[in-house]
Design an enzyme around this catalytic site. Structure first.
Site, PDB file in Angstrom:
ATOM      1  N   CYS A  53     -11.379  58.087  14.807  1.00 40.74           N
ATOM      2  CA  CYS A  53     -10.798  59.212  15.859  1.00 40.74           C
ATOM      3  C   CYS A  53     -11.687  59.650  15.805  1.00 40.74           C
ATOM      4  CB  CYS A  53      -9.676  59.454  15.248  1.00 40.74           C
ATOM      5  SG  CYS A  53      -8.280  57.871  15.605  1.00 40.74           S
ATOM      6  N   ARG A 136      -5.833  53.153  21.545  1.00 37.51           N
ATOM      7  CA  ARG A 136      -6.586  54.642  22.871  1.00 37.51           C
ATOM      8  C   ARG A 136      -6.444  53.924  23.992  1.00 37.51           C
ATOM      9  NH1 ARG A 136      -9.740  55.791  17.815  1.00 37.51           N
ATOM     10  NH2 ARG A 136      -9.183  54.100  16.211  1.00 37.51           N
TER      11      ARG A 136
HETATM   12  C1  BEZ Z   1     -10.004  55.135  13.136  1.00 41.16           C
HETATM   13  O1  BEZ Z   1     -10.768  54.851  12.381  1.00 41.16           O
HETATM   14  O2  BEZ Z   1      -9.543  56.018  13.542  1.00 41.16           O
HETATM   15  C2  BEZ Z   1      -9.225  53.651  13.128  1.00 41.16           C
HETATM   16  C3  BEZ Z   1      -9.613  52.850  12.843  1.00 41.16           C
HETATM   17  C4  BEZ Z   1      -8.302  51.591  12.060  1.00 41.16           C
HETATM   18  C5  BEZ Z   1      -6.533  51.991  12.449  1.00 41.16           C
HETATM   19  C6  BEZ Z   1      -6.567  53.331  13.287  1.00 41.16           C
HETATM   20  C7  BEZ Z   1      -7.362  54.591  13.415  1.00 41.16           C
END
Ligand code: BEZ
Length: 236
Positions: A53, A136
């Site tokens: 993110c 997402r």
């Molecule tokens: C992230 O790194 O944004 C992420 C990865 C796995 C689950 C939720 C967020």
């Protein structure tokens, strides 16, 4: 445990974008009404202070002017509170230097959605992926507040922001010129004209009577629109 109350029908292409009022990092908003006359990209991310993110927000933040120039308002969302959002955006600006991007100030609104009300309204909770985080999602909403395109990615895969921008340019070009766009289209590439509406028109096209067209077959005809012409109408 998964509950069906987390699952909502997602808004579909062609429908009015569902309205909501929310607290954001830029104050309270009424979405999409506050942004009538603009394109909107409403996108969700799973959580603040997570690496994928963060890479996405830095990329979107660094491209903000490009979306502004396309008359597009970005609005982000995650199932986090306002103070978490503020702290995360401050960390991004003050500490993170990623792939040449640094000092990135995210100026578009980031919706707090602890209640999950907005995430549910937009079908961003997909329980087999997560019951507590939004996937997402990317919703393209046009100036008349109609949903025009939707993307969904899983938690583990960061989105391609060049493609997010290409889709916005593509949607605007479809509207501006009344055409369709072929695979991998970019401004300056040939565009697809509406199909021949009669046997006579199909015959004319195959006989080369429509001078500006290039026909691969009677149902598949293209024409050229220059990159400059496409770009001159974007964001209008
Ligand atoms: C992230 O790194 O944004 C992420 C990865 C796995 C689950 C939720 C967020």
């Amino acid at each position: 445990m998964e509950t069906t109350s987390n699952v909502n029908p997602m808004p579909r292409i062609g429908e009015k974008a569902p309205s909501f009022t929310a607290v954001t990092t830029q104050g309270k908003i009424n979405f999409p009404e506050d942004f009538k006359g603009k394109w909107k990209i409403l996108f969700s991310h799973p959580a603040d202070f997570t690496p994928v993110c963060t890479s996405e927000f830095m990329t979107f933040g660094s491209m903000a002017k490009e979306f502004e120039d396309l008359n597009c308002q970005l609005v982000g969302l995650s199932i986090d509170g306002l103070f978490s959002h503020i702290a995360w955006l401050r960390t991004i600006k003050e500490k993170i230097d990623y792939k040449g991007m640094k000092n990135i100030e995210v100026k578009f609104p980031l919706v707090e959605d602890i209640s999950m009300n907005v995430a549910k309204l937009y079908g961003m909770i997909q329980p087999e992926e997560s019951t507590t985080s939004a996937v997402r999602a990317v919703f393209y909403i046009d100036p008349k507040n109609i949903v025009r395109a939707i993307m969904y990615y899983p938690l583990s895969l960061g989105r391609n922001f060049d493609e997010i921008k290409r889709v916005l340019i593509g949607l605007q070009t479809v509207d501006n010129f009344g055409v369709a766009l072929p695979a991998d289209w970019r401004p300056g590439d040939e565009v697809i004209v509406p199909p021949a509406g009669s046997c006579g028109a199909a015959k004319d096209r195959m006989e080369g009577k429509e001078k500006d067209l290039h026909c691969y077959d009677w149902f598949f005809c293209t024409k050229k629109i220059s990159k400059e012409e496409v770009e001159s109408k974007l964001g209008k």
